[in-house]
Design an enzyme around this catalytic site. Structure first.
Site, mmCIF file in Angstrom:
data_model
loop_
_atom_site.group_PDB
_atom_site.id
_atom_site.type_symbol
_atom_site.label_atom_id
_atom_site.label_comp_id
_atom_site.label_asym_id
_atom_site.label_seq_id
_atom_site.Cartn_x
_atom_site.Cartn_y
_atom_site.Cartn_z
ATOM 1 N N ALA A 636 -3.397 24.160 -43.056
ATOM 2 C CA ALA A 636 -3.965 24.994 -44.112
ATOM 3 C C ALA A 636 -3.308 24.625 -45.423
ATOM 4 O O ALA A 636 -2.096 24.415 -45.495
ATOM 5 C CB ALA A 636 -3.751 26.475 -43.814
ATOM 6 N N PHE A 639 -5.799 25.958 -51.032
ATOM 7 C CA PHE A 639 -7.160 26.379 -51.346
ATOM 8 C C PHE A 639 -8.016 26.591 -50.103
ATOM 9 O O PHE A 639 -9.114 27.106 -50.193
ATOM 10 C CB PHE A 639 -7.841 25.336 -52.250
ATOM 11 C CG PHE A 639 -7.206 25.231 -53.610
ATOM 12 C CD1 PHE A 639 -7.530 26.112 -54.610
ATOM 13 C CD2 PHE A 639 -6.276 24.239 -53.873
ATOM 14 C CE1 PHE A 639 -6.940 26.014 -55.859
ATOM 15 C CE2 PHE A 639 -5.689 24.138 -55.125
ATOM 16 C CZ PHE A 639 -6.022 25.032 -56.115
ATOM 17 N N GLY A 640 -7.574 26.174 -48.934
ATOM 18 C CA GLY A 640 -8.396 26.317 -47.738
ATOM 19 C C GLY A 640 -7.812 25.508 -46.591
ATOM 20 O O GLY A 640 -6.631 25.122 -46.595
ATOM 21 N N GLU A 641 -8.647 25.236 -45.607
ATOM 22 C CA GLU A 641 -8.192 24.534 -44.416
ATOM 23 C C GLU A 641 -8.131 23.021 -44.646
ATOM 24 O O GLU A 641 -8.844 22.482 -45.487
ATOM 25 C CB GLU A 641 -9.127 24.821 -43.238
ATOM 26 C CG GLU A 641 -9.115 26.270 -42.780
ATOM 27 C CD GLU A 641 -10.067 26.524 -41.620
ATOM 28 O OE1 GLU A 641 -9.826 27.459 -40.858
ATOM 29 O OE2 GLU A 641 -11.069 25.783 -41.508
ATOM 30 N N VAL A 642 -7.260 22.366 -43.861
ATOM 31 C CA VAL A 642 -7.173 20.900 -43.838
ATOM 32 C C VAL A 642 -7.604 20.459 -42.442
ATOM 33 O O VAL A 642 -7.083 20.941 -41.445
ATOM 34 C CB VAL A 642 -5.753 20.409 -44.148
ATOM 35 C CG1 VAL A 642 -5.703 18.891 -44.132
ATOM 36 C CG2 VAL A 642 -5.289 20.948 -45.492
ATOM 37 N N LYS A 660 -9.882 18.177 -46.975
ATOM 38 C CA LYS A 660 -9.432 19.438 -47.555
ATOM 39 C C LYS A 660 -10.668 20.238 -47.976
ATOM 40 O O LYS A 660 -11.526 19.719 -48.680
ATOM 41 C CB LYS A 660 -8.526 19.188 -48.773
ATOM 42 C CG LYS A 660 -7.199 18.529 -48.427
ATOM 43 C CD LYS A 660 -6.322 18.416 -49.677
ATOM 44 C CE LYS A 660 -4.978 17.782 -49.337
ATOM 45 N NZ LYS A 660 -4.114 17.677 -50.541
ATOM 46 N N ASP A 753 6.535 17.112 -58.453
ATOM 47 C CA ASP A 753 6.809 17.771 -57.168
ATOM 48 C C ASP A 753 7.070 16.734 -56.086
ATOM 49 O O ASP A 753 6.555 16.832 -54.986
ATOM 50 C CB ASP A 753 5.635 18.675 -56.786
ATOM 51 C CG ASP A 753 6.005 19.653 -55.666
ATOM 52 O OD1 ASP A 753 7.205 19.792 -55.378
ATOM 53 O OD2 ASP A 753 5.094 20.252 -55.068
#
Length: 994
Positions: A636, A639-642, A660, A753
């Site tokens: 996850a 923004f949503g599921e992977v 994604k 990052d």
């Protein structure tokens, strides 16, 4: 169809429009059911099989349904709930179904209303099924037990009958499957229930035949969650080419068509889509459609018509035509009318003709003129075509202007000149082109002959000619005219040129090099021009004997001088820039950015676009959703599921991809932020940067498709394989990460990052930088402990340079600091930087010049490179190009990786903490100690082997660890290192450093 039922589920809504009226919209979902068995329609006894170890209590009786129709039912009212009473149907053939639905209508009496023991009374019954390829069930086969029967469900009543209560029946619909054999039996098991089985209906759902988007799809039975159906184009429609895929649509398990069909069907020429793209209708009379496609029929172009329907083109009306180069959808045209007002000007044996344009051009813009000449023996005698001696300027045919000069006419001769107006359809007309004619008679010619043309000088582009002045007793010569033509191209008028001269000498310029010309000359007197002299040939330089040219040698010398000058200037600029780079690295970075602006590719922030969607369209390729197949969810994201899936683009090999997805209910800002990563990633092409395959925005959900990295994130991969890689393998991973970051820094992109969790690893252990641009969009309410608020934003404290924490100053140098932390993570096999220190403790320690110590068995050169990356002054840190070079030297010299911190010199920075591994005695329990050294996976093994106290570990050795299931060398080393610290502590506690 058979016993099929058409089922309509309709929804209606009323909405007020801008006018006072109301509009009603109704949406119907259509699916088809096919009934396999329905006891309500049976008129004779069902004769189902009944079984019980005691007295059978199922009983077939006749009754009335809710519509007072006679039906056959089974009822049972047990007094003893300890025994099972079975009821089995006859064989039900499944036909094409792979899963079926069973609708049960039944009544059940409440236990409290019965005179029976409460514990033996039940208000439920069980439903089973048994598959078979033949109707071979008997009273004893199959065995009356749950296996070989397959249990569907325990059915409970929603409404129970009680004394004096309302009589209601229950309806339950259950699903069976998957079915693979010819048919199946239904079996009902009662264990203490008092009930009546009013009816049993067995059916399956299927998607009905459908026409949509000019494609028809057959009636389809779903054999899985989604069943693909292949259709065909409707009548008078076709696909654009033989390699086009046939129309496809998907039938859901609920018998409803899902999604829009993937189809390329279009109406044929002469047909247009109608009734909402359900059919292709022929174009009406007076209309046409030239090509196949989605466009409508069009009225016939001007001056064309068709009396038939379904035509692809319209024919021209009589007297109108289309040129061979005209397309079939252009208007028909006709030849122009004749030119007007011919005006001649005669000068002895030459003529100038002028005229006015035609009244009607024929509706075309390609109007030209042609001149025809006929010579007549006498004004009233026969005429014939003029010979080759007559010339025309600028040309005889395809004239764009309305003026022509004619030369070489005979004296005292009658001529007829006709000027024709032409266009591209003139040759198609049966009447021929329209023209205007005029008759003229030339004047008396003077036989002044010029001869003896000679060459004075010649160059590569000019000739200087002279000739003798002819003797002329009656008239003085006013002018000479020369005609010269390239001999290789012939003497046609198109390749000949003219020049006038007042004297008997002329210079012909703008000639072709090494070319032979034929020259003629004639004289003009007050009576007009004489005839041309015989042709004489001359050639420009160089001729066959010339072997070199002074101009060529001069040009070569000039070119060599210019090349030498450019080389000297380039070397000088390189030396100046190199000296400036050594003096000021900041200036070097600016120069690099300037050079990028001069042609080298530079990263473009998608948020600088006025419309961020434009950046998405420019940098990310749109992929058709039919090319992507999602297989499983692997994680996850923010923004949503992977998900993991397959990508199959036509003409390319199918490969695994990571997908994604953007979860539903998103805002416009969330959609922009989600797609911004694709806008960033799409600008990068490097073997150590995660590759963007494309995006899907035309359907839901919105997706970003990237290459699939089999081993996932680097930190978790290293923790899973603790101690399994050699130092040279780890340096190879670090070299790949540094190479990717070098590419990003040269693109002027700052990652912000960089951490091991944002590095992905494929099956070949190639590391690739990922997660671009997401850190800047983290919200204040983010629950991720990795990111901590600082000066108005969320940043990963443990990986971030001091100036970025304090002043939000993110540069390529701050990425170098983060890369040093990544090096420490890799060499410690995924250890958390700064261990369990709080984020504020980390900030305070860095300000006091604290730096992380070398991980166990870390090569000294690598830890020194980490310390260089952690220099407080960002200008003192190495650049990624220097890091790549340093790692390449270590790879070429593997012996240098054998020098560890214990063997080599100490680091240049003071280390404030040299932590020893946690000892068992410092922990209250076995589980606490294993969790402290990240080995909690072996807790159960230790406890089962009898190691319930940490004091029992003092004599543990490597062989004992193997028996406990600790087979990884790195895990053995970490456990034994902690136990060794325990042994030292037992001998001398003062030796332990905290």
């Amino acid at each position: 169809q058979r016993e099929g039922l058409w089922v309509f589920v309709c929804f209606s809504s009323i909405s007020a429009l801008s006018n006072p009226h109301l509009a009603c919209f109704i949406c119907c979902v259509l699916f088809l059911t096919e009934v396999l068995m329905n006891t309500k329609t049976e008129t004779s006894d069902l004769k189902w099989t009944i079984y019980s170890r005691t007295k059978p209590e199922w009983e077939e009786v006749s009754g009335l349904d809710e519509e007072n129709n006679s039906v056959r039912t089974y009822q049972i009212c047990q007094t003893d709930g300890s025994s099972s009473h079975w009821l089995r149907s006859k064989l039900i053939e499944r036909r094409d179904a792979s899963q079926v639905y069973v609708e049960l209508r039944f009544t059940m009496i409440e236990c409290s209303s019965r005179n029976t023991h409460h514990r033996s009374c039940k208000e439920t019954f069980n439903l089973f099924y048994y598959q078979s390829d033949a109707d071979d069930a008997t009273a004893t086969h199959p065995a009356w037990m749950e296996n070989p029967y397959v249990k569907v469900d325990t059915v409970a009543a929603d409404f129970l009958l009680r004394k004096g209560g309302e009589k209601k029946f229950n309806v339950k619909t259950l699903r069976l499957g998957p079915l693979t054999k010819r048919g199946f039996y239904l079996a009902f098991q009662a264990q203490g229930a008092c009930m009546a089985l009013l009816s049993v209906r067995v059916f399956f759902k299927k998607c009905p035949a459908l026409t949509r988007s000019l494609s028809t799809f057959p009636e389809t039975v779903p054999r899985s969650l989604v069943q693909e159906a292949v259709g065909r184009c409707v009548e008078n429609a076709a696909q654009p080419g033989p390699r086009s895929r046939p129309p496809k649509m998907f039938c859901g398990e609920d018998g409803q068509w899902v999604e829009q069909p993937s189809t390329t069907c279009t109406c044929l020429p002469g047909y247009e889509a109608s009734q909402g793209e359900l059919e292709c209708k022929a174009c009406p009379a007076g209309h046409f459609k030239l090509d196949s496609g989605s466009g409508p029929c069009s009225p016939c172009p001007e001056s064309s018509h068709t009396g038939e329907t379904g035509t692809a083109s319209c024919v021209c009306r009589p007297g109108f035509y289309r040129a061979p180069t005209d397309s079939l959808d252009t208007p028909c045209t006709r030849p122009p009318s004749a030119p007007r007002d011919l005006f001649p000007q005669i000068n002895a044996t030459s003529l100038t003709l002028e005229w006015s344009e035609p009244l009607y051009s024929g509706g075309r813009s390609d109007l030209t003129y042609s001149v025809e000449c006929r010579v007549c023996v006498s004004p009233s005698g026969p005429c014939s075509q003029c010979g080759e001696g007559v010339s025309y300027r600028p040309a005889q045919r395809a004239l764009q202007g309305r003026r022509v000069s004619v030369w070489g006419l005979r004296p005292h001769t009658s001529y007829t000149f006709t000027v024709l107006a032409l266009n591209e359809v003139s040759q198609l007309s049966t009447q021929g082109p329209a023209g205007e004619s005029i008759n003229i008679t030339t004047g008396r010619n003077v036989p002044v002959l010029v001869s003896g043309i000679r060459k004075s000088t010649a160059t590569e582009s000019s000739l200087t000619l002279h000739w003798a002045v002819p003797a002329q007793p009656h008239y003085s010569i006013l002018q000479y005219q020369l005609r010269y033509c390239e001999k290789e191209r012939g003497t046609e008028e198109h390749w000949c040129r003219y020049k006038e001269s007042e004297s008997n000498q002329v210079v012909l310029s703008d000639l072709r090099r090494a070319t032979q010309y034929e020259v003629q000359v004639r004289a003009r007197t007050s009576a007009g021009y004489s005839s041309f002299s015989p042709a004489t040939s001359f050639r420009t330089l160089p001729d066959e004997d010339d072997s070199s040219s002074p101009l060529l040698v001069t040009g070569v010398l000039i070119a060599m001088g210019m090349l030498l000058l450019i080389t000297v200037i380039g070397i000088a600029i390189y030396c100046i820039r190199k000296q400036n780079r050594l003096k000021d690295p900041e200036l070097s970075d600016k120069n690099a950015q300037y050079l990028m602006g001069q042609g080298i590719k530079v990263y473009i922030d998608p948020f600088t676009y006025e419309d961020p969607n434009e950046a998405v369209r420019e940098f990310a390729k749109e992929i058709d959703v039919s090319c992507v197949k999602i297989e499983e969810v692997i994680g996850a994201g923010e923004f949503g599921e992977v998900c993991r899936g397959r990508l199959r683009i036509p003409g390319k090999k199918e490969n695994y991809v990571a997908i994604k997805t953007l979860k539903g209910g998103y805002t416009d800002k969330q959609r922009r932020d989600f797609l911004s990563e694709a806008s960033i990633m799409g600008q990068f092409q490097h073997p150590n940067i995660i590759h963007l395959e494309g995006i899907i925005t035309a359907s839901c959900p919105v997706m970003i498709i990237t290459e699939f990295m089999e081993n996932g994130a680097l930190d978790s991969f290293l923790r899973l394989n603790d101690g399994q890689f050699t130092p040279i393998q780890l340096v190879g991973m670090l070299r790949g990460i540094a190479s990717g970051m070098k590419y990003l820094s040269e693109m002027s992109y700052v990652h912000r990052d960089l951490a091991a969790r944002n590095i992905l690893v494929n099956s070949n252990l190639v590391c690739k930088v990922s997660d671009f641009g997401l850190s800047r969009f983290l919200q204040e309410n983010s629950s991720d402990p990795t990111y901590t608020s600082s000066l108005g934003g969320k940043i990963p404290i443990r990986w971030t340079a001091p100036e970025a924490i304090a002043f939000r100053k993110f540069t390529s140098a701050s990425d170098v600091w983060s890369y040093g932390i990544v090096m420490w993570e890799v060499m410690s096999f995924g250890e958390r930087p700064y261990w369990d220190m709080s984020n504020q403790d980390v900030i305070n320690a860095i300000e006091q010049d604290y730096r992380l110590p070398p991980p166990p068995e870390c090569p000294t050169h690598l830890h020194q490179l980490m310390l260089d990356c952690w220099q407080k002054e960002r200008t003192a840190r190495p650049r990624f190009a220097n890091i790549v070079s340093a790692l390449d030297k270590l790879i070429r010299n593997p012996a240098s990786l054998k020098i560890t911190a214990q063997d080599g010199a100490g680091p240049s920075h003071p280390l404030l903490d040299q932590r020893s591994p946690p000892t068992p005695s410092s922990c209250s329990s076995m589980g606490e100690w294993l969790r402290a050294i990240k080995m909690e996976r072996y807790e159960q093994s230790f406890l089962q082997a009898g190691y319930t106290s940490t004091q029992l570990l003092a004599h543990l050795n490597t062989e004992d660890l193997l028996r406990l299931g600790v087979t990884l060398a790195g895990h053995q080393k970490k456990i034994m290192s902690s136990i060794q610290a325990l042994r030292i502590q037992n001998k001398s506690p003062s030796n332990i450093l905290y």
